[in-house]
Design a protein around this motif. Structure first.
Motif, short mmCIF file in Angstrom:
data_model
loop_
_atom_site.label_atom_id
_atom_site.label_comp_id
_atom_site.label_asym_id
_atom_site.label_seq_id
_atom_site.Cartn_x
_atom_site.Cartn_y
_atom_site.Cartn_z
N ASP A 96 19.74 -67.11 56.48
CA ASP A 96 18.19 -66.54 56.58
C ASP A 96 18.17 -65.71 57.89
O ASP A 96 18.98 -66.09 58.93
N VAL A 97 17.34 -64.58 57.88
CA VAL A 97 17.06 -63.73 58.85
C VAL A 97 16.01 -64.26 59.87
O VAL A 97 14.89 -64.89 59.20
N ILE A 98 16.37 -64.36 61.13
CA ILE A 98 15.02 -65.10 61.89
C ILE A 98 14.81 -64.03 63.09
O ILE A 98 15.73 -63.56 64.03
N GLY A 99 13.49 -63.81 63.02
CA GLY A 99 12.85 -62.94 64.08
C GLY A 99 12.57 -63.56 65.45
O GLY A 99 12.11 -64.76 65.36
N ILE A 100 12.80 -63.08 66.63
CA ILE A 100 12.51 -63.71 68.06
C ILE A 100 12.15 -62.49 68.91
O ILE A 100 12.49 -61.09 68.61
N PRO A 101 11.21 -62.62 69.85
CA PRO A 101 10.91 -61.62 70.69
C PRO A 101 12.09 -61.01 71.69
O PRO A 101 13.01 -61.55 71.87
N ASP A 140 26.37 -73.16 68.58
CA ASP A 140 26.76 -73.55 67.24
C ASP A 140 25.61 -73.14 66.41
O ASP A 140 24.53 -73.27 66.67
N ASN A 141 25.92 -72.49 65.20
CA ASN A 141 24.95 -72.04 64.62
C ASN A 141 25.34 -72.21 62.76
O ASN A 141 25.78 -71.41 62.15
N PRO A 142 25.11 -73.61 62.57
CA PRO A 142 25.61 -74.03 61.31
C PRO A 142 25.38 -73.46 60.19
O PRO A 142 25.67 -73.42 59.14
N LEU A 143 24.02 -72.89 60.14
CA LEU A 143 23.44 -71.97 59.01
C LEU A 143 23.76 -70.63 59.16
O LEU A 143 23.21 -69.85 58.28
N ASN A 144 24.56 -70.25 59.93
CA ASN A 144 24.63 -68.85 60.32
C ASN A 144 23.54 -68.04 60.23
O ASN A 144 23.32 -66.87 59.45
N LEU A 145 22.41 -68.35 60.74
CA LEU A 145 21.11 -67.58 60.96
C LEU A 145 21.06 -66.41 61.51
O LEU A 145 21.97 -66.20 62.43
N ASP A 146 20.72 -65.35 61.12
CA ASP A 146 20.94 -64.17 61.71
C ASP A 146 19.60 -63.87 62.59
O ASP A 146 18.59 -63.25 62.11
N PHE A 147 19.73 -63.96 63.77
CA PHE A 147 18.64 -63.72 64.89
C PHE A 147 18.61 -62.21 64.89
O PHE A 147 19.51 -61.55 65.57
#
Length: 275
Positions: free
Chosen positions: A136-141, A177-184
């Motif tokens: 999943d793509v994850i948005g952050i500031p 560690d990013n077990p879900l391979n999230l795309d920040f």
């Protein structure tokens, strides 16, 4: 079920000058910041603006005149204060101010805590934090301190691991560690609510959620624990004016039962008074 933050405990602040009732305030001030008869306060659009306008109305009953100047970014309120266009501002956390002072050399000082604005993980796609999927793509500031704050929130939610003992100075490159391979991906904080339809989830300050007309209880998957939160917002002035009587008077109007009740009723836990 979505995680909804529980009863929030407000912190009692020591007695401040009572600016409402009794003595005339603004009309009696002849020197310092009120020498022109008006206290000029810079705010960002949204909750800070709403609260200061309530303070302005309350102070006007005692002929204490406040002019509220609204900005749409996080840069100009500090620049305008440093350059003397404002008497003080109300929009930022103490940690953010410390970063700006270190980077810019501005001679600005925290005067008084005001509110806490918790950050949350929000989603239009999912109903529970455990629903977030691999890739999943994850948005952050993308602003100073807020990127790290968001990453710490995702760490607390159990989605990533960060270096032991790290704080809000971390960036995406520090993820251990990013077990879900999230795309920040990073973005302007104010733009993140509009981007919710395009991402799996995003770490967003609750004031931007409110500005976008989004119900934080409906779309919030995981929230910061306000009792442990150090991201408190402050009234800020130039250091040379930190003891000005007008600032004490403003604090007296701000930290009243009337303003506290307004915050609690208007924002329903998305903002928390610091007193």
């Amino acid at each position: 079920m979505k995680r909804i933050w529980g009863l929030l405990t407000t912190v009692a602040i020591g007695a401040v000058l009572t600016g409402c009732g009794g003595e005339e305030t603004g009309s009696a001030q002849t020197e310092g910041l009120l020498s022109d008869g008006v206290l000029t306060v810079g705010v960002t659009a949204g909750p800070h603006e709403d609260i200061l306008n309530e303070v302005k109305n309350l102070a006007a009953e005692d002929n204490f005149e406040i002019e509220v100047i609204t900005f749409t970014d996080f840069v100009r309120p500090n620049t305008a204060l440093e350059e003397g266009e404002l008497d003080l501002n109300s929009f930022q956390t103490g940690i953010y101010l410390d970063t700006i002072v270190e980077e810019s050399g501005f001679d600005l000082t925290k005067i008084e805590p005001t509110i806490t604005i918790p950050m949350g993980i929000y989603s239009e796609k999912y109903n529970d934090i455990s629903d977030i999927e691999e890739g999943d793509v994850i948005g952050i500031p993308n602003s100073p301190t807020q990127e790290g704050r968001a990453l710490q929130l995702f760490k607390e939610a159990g989605l990533i691991t960060l270096p032991e003992g790290s704080g809000i100075e971390v960036t995406v490159s520090d993820i251990v560690d990013n077990p879900l391979n999230l795309d920040f991906i990073t973005s302007e904080a104010a733009q993140l609510p509009a981007q919710l339809q395009d991402v799996g989830a995003a770490g967003i300050n609750s004031n931007f959620i409110l500005d976008a007309g989004i119900n934080p209880e409906e779309y919030g998957l995981f929230m910061e624990d306000v009792e442990d939160l150090v991201q408190v917002n402050y009234l800020v002035s130039r250091t040379e004016n930190e003891d000005d009587e007008a600032l004490e008077q403003l604090i007296g109007y701000y930290k009243t039962p009337e303003i506290k009740e307004f915050i609690e009723e208007q924002f329903k836990g998305a903002l928390v008074p610091s007193w």
